[in-house]
Design a protein around this motif. Structure first.
Motif, PDB file in Angstrom:
ATOM      1  N   ILE A 173       1.891  -5.416  -1.185  1.00 39.10           N
ATOM      2  CA  ILE A 173       2.263  -4.955   0.154  1.00 39.10           C
ATOM      3  C   ILE A 173       3.754  -5.162   0.384  1.00 39.10           C
ATOM      4  CG2 ILE A 173       1.988  -5.484   2.629  1.00 39.10           C
ATOM      5  CD1 ILE A 173      -1.009  -5.840   2.062  1.00 39.10           C
ATOM      6  N   LYS A 174       4.278  -6.286  -0.057  1.00 41.43           N
ATOM      7  CA  LYS A 174       5.715  -6.553   0.083  1.00 41.43           C
ATOM      8  C   LYS A 174       6.542  -5.483  -0.626  1.00 41.43           C
ATOM      9  CE  LYS A 174       9.249 -10.048  -0.873  1.00 41.43           C
ATOM     10  NZ  LYS A 174       9.516 -11.391  -1.440  1.00 41.43           N
ATOM     11  N   PHE A 179       5.324  -1.503   1.139  1.00 40.86           N
ATOM     12  CA  PHE A 179       5.041  -1.128   2.528  1.00 40.86           C
ATOM     13  C   PHE A 179       6.052  -0.145   3.091  1.00 40.86           C
ATOM     14  CE2 PHE A 179       8.035  -4.506   3.500  1.00 40.86           C
ATOM     15  CZ  PHE A 179       8.630  -4.115   4.691  1.00 40.86           C
ATOM     16  N   GLU A 180       7.341  -0.288   2.744  1.00 37.09           N
ATOM     17  CA  GLU A 180       8.357   0.621   3.287  1.00 37.09           C
ATOM     18  C   GLU A 180       8.207   2.022   2.697  1.00 37.09           C
ATOM     19  OE1 GLU A 180      12.465  -1.041   4.220  1.00 37.09           O
ATOM     20  OE2 GLU A 180      11.762  -2.487   2.713  1.00 37.09           O
ATOM     21  N   GLU A 181       8.019   2.066   1.380  1.00 40.36           N
ATOM     22  CA  GLU A 181       7.844   3.356   0.692  1.00 40.36           C
ATOM     23  C   GLU A 181       6.626   4.097   1.222  1.00 40.36           C
ATOM     24  OE1 GLU A 181       6.186   4.415  -3.715  1.00 40.36           O
ATOM     25  OE2 GLU A 181       7.809   2.947  -3.632  1.00 40.36           O
ATOM     26  N   GLU A 182       5.517   3.369   1.396  1.00 41.31           N
ATOM     27  CA  GLU A 182       4.289   3.989   1.875  1.00 41.31           C
ATOM     28  C   GLU A 182       4.400   4.379   3.347  1.00 41.31           C
ATOM     29  OE1 GLU A 182       1.646   4.982   0.236  1.00 41.31           O
ATOM     30  OE2 GLU A 182       2.406   4.237  -1.682  1.00 41.31           O
ATOM     31  N   ALA A 183       5.166   3.603   4.122  1.00 43.19           N
ATOM     32  CA  ALA A 183       5.355   3.930   5.546  1.00 43.19           C
ATOM     33  C   ALA A 183       6.097   5.260   5.696  1.00 43.19           C
ATOM     34  CB  ALA A 183       6.120   2.813   6.239  1.00 43.19           C
ATOM     35  N   GLU A 207      -5.426   5.065   7.197  1.00 40.27           N
ATOM     36  CA  GLU A 207      -5.136   5.620   5.866  1.00 40.27           C
ATOM     37  C   GLU A 207      -3.928   4.928   5.235  1.00 40.27           C
ATOM     38  OE1 GLU A 207      -6.624  10.257   6.109  1.00 40.27           O
ATOM     39  OE2 GLU A 207      -4.889   9.644   7.316  1.00 40.27           O
ATOM     40  N   TYR A 208      -2.932   4.654   6.054  1.00 35.85           N
ATOM     41  CA  TYR A 208      -1.747   3.933   5.564  1.00 35.85           C
ATOM     42  C   TYR A 208      -2.140   2.538   5.082  1.00 35.85           C
ATOM     43  CZ  TYR A 208       2.512   1.071   5.948  1.00 35.85           C
ATOM     44  OH  TYR A 208       3.538   0.191   5.712  1.00 35.85           O
ATOM     45  N   LEU A 209      -2.961   1.858   5.876  1.00 37.17           N
ATOM     46  CA  LEU A 209      -3.407   0.515   5.482  1.00 37.17           C
ATOM     47  C   LEU A 209      -4.221   0.576   4.188  1.00 37.17           C
ATOM     48  CD1 LEU A 209      -3.777  -2.506   6.011  1.00 37.17           C
ATOM     49  CD2 LEU A 209      -5.721  -1.943   7.493  1.00 37.17           C
ATOM     50  N   LEU A 210      -5.076   1.584   4.069  1.00 29.24           N
ATOM     51  CA  LEU A 210      -5.885   1.728   2.862  1.00 29.24           C
ATOM     52  C   LEU A 210      -5.006   1.906   1.622  1.00 29.24           C
ATOM     53  CD1 LEU A 210      -8.586   2.083   1.386  1.00 29.24           C
ATOM     54  CD2 LEU A 210      -8.511   4.513   2.006  1.00 29.24           C
ATOM     55  N   LYS A 211      -3.991   2.747   1.735  1.00 31.15           N
ATOM     56  CA  LYS A 211      -3.096   2.974   0.592  1.00 31.15           C
ATOM     57  C   LYS A 211      -2.363   1.694   0.205  1.00 31.15           C
ATOM     58  CE  LYS A 211      -1.124   6.748  -0.464  1.00 31.15           C
ATOM     59  NZ  LYS A 211      -0.174   7.867  -0.558  1.00 31.15           N
ATOM     60  N   LEU A 212      -1.944   0.939   1.209  1.00 34.02           N
ATOM     61  CA  LEU A 212      -1.265  -0.338   0.927  1.00 34.02           C
ATOM     62  C   LEU A 212      -2.193  -1.313   0.219  1.00 34.02           C
ATOM     63  CD1 LEU A 212       0.988  -1.560   3.892  1.00 34.02           C
ATOM     64  CD2 LEU A 212       1.657  -1.018   1.549  1.00 34.02           C
TER      65      LEU A 212
END
Length: 257
Positions: A25-26, A29-33, A45-50
């Motif tokens: 996550i560290k 998280f920025e890339e996925e956000a 969905e964002y949380l799931l991907k993380l």
């Protein structure tokens, strides 16, 4: 959210991720956000991907950790083997061995044959494959194992050592037969390999045929018992053949020209 606040939030997320030991996550998280915002993903969905990223990183770290703690002398993969250069019996049994079914059923494997035919390479390749499949593996040479057992006995930590030794899904004991050992060493080796028999897998590489094992154990009764325990329902692979190592060396020399 202004840039200053966003930087502060990101910094706090990194701090919490560090404290909570969630490196995936560290890291992501920025890339996925940014991606979630671009394609309008929901928060869930964002949380799931993380969480998927975190899980994948932990899985990969666990695999590499098992390989590291197995103490392989070097990394050799099954995929690196030139199958047609292996002894005939090894070629026939390779598919069965790489399935790792022998570990599931707690069966032993004995790779026996003259030096240089790929015994250690094959053993390490199977060991690394087992680590990647989630099994706990130990690689050791027989002389080193005997020295560790003797030291543990003298330091009164033998029971703790034996408890750890019994729990490995696969123990690779390399180089049986290169050095003979005394009565104490033979007894310790026999006891600890016997503890695993029928429950957990042991893979042994040896340059000696079974008829010559009494040269290293120096006790006909113990030798017979050892062979009986180790070979019961075991896969015995005849590794006699032309030198695999020599073929590798010749190929390497040709590549340098």
């Amino acid at each position: 959210m202004n840039m200053k606040n966003k930087k502060d939030v990101n910094k706090r997320i990194q701090e919490f991720a560090t404290q909570l030991k969630i490196p995936g996550i560290k890291k992501y998280f920025e890339e996925e956000a940014k991606e979630a915002s671009a394609i309008e993903l929901s928060y869930e969905e964002y949380l799931l991907k993380l969480l998927e990223k975190e899980f994948e990183m932990r899985q990969e770290n666990a695999k590499q950790g098992r390989i590291r703690t197995a103490n392989f002398p070097y990394k050799k993969y099954i995929e690196d083997l030139i199958v047609e250069d292996l002894p005939e019996d090894a070629q026939k049994k390779l598919k069965l061995l790489i399935s790792l079914d022998f570990i599931k059923s707690g069966q032993n494997v004995i790779l026996a044959g003259n030096p240089g035919t790929g015994k250690t390479h094959l053993a390490i390749g199977l060991g690394i494959r087992a680590c990647l499949a989630g099994y706990k593996v130990l690689f050791t040479t027989v002389p080193l194992l005997i020295n560790q057992l003797k030291e543990s006995r003298s330091q009164k930590t033998l029971r703790a050592f034996e408890n750890r030794f019994e729990k490995y899904d696969l123990v690779i004991a390399d180089e049986l037969g290169y050095i003979s050992f005394d009565k104490e060493g033979a007894e310790l080796l026999f006891t600890n390999l016997s503890l695993r028999a029928g429950r957990k897998s042991t893979l042994i590489t040896t340059n000696l045929s079974f008829e010559r094992w009494d040269e290293i154990f120096q006790d006909p009764v113990m030798t017979a018992a050892m062979i009986d325990r180790l070979t019961h329902k075991a896969f015995i692979v005849n590794m006699n053949g032309n030198s695999y190592r020599l073929k590798e060396t010749k190929k390497w020399i040709q590549e340098q020209i």
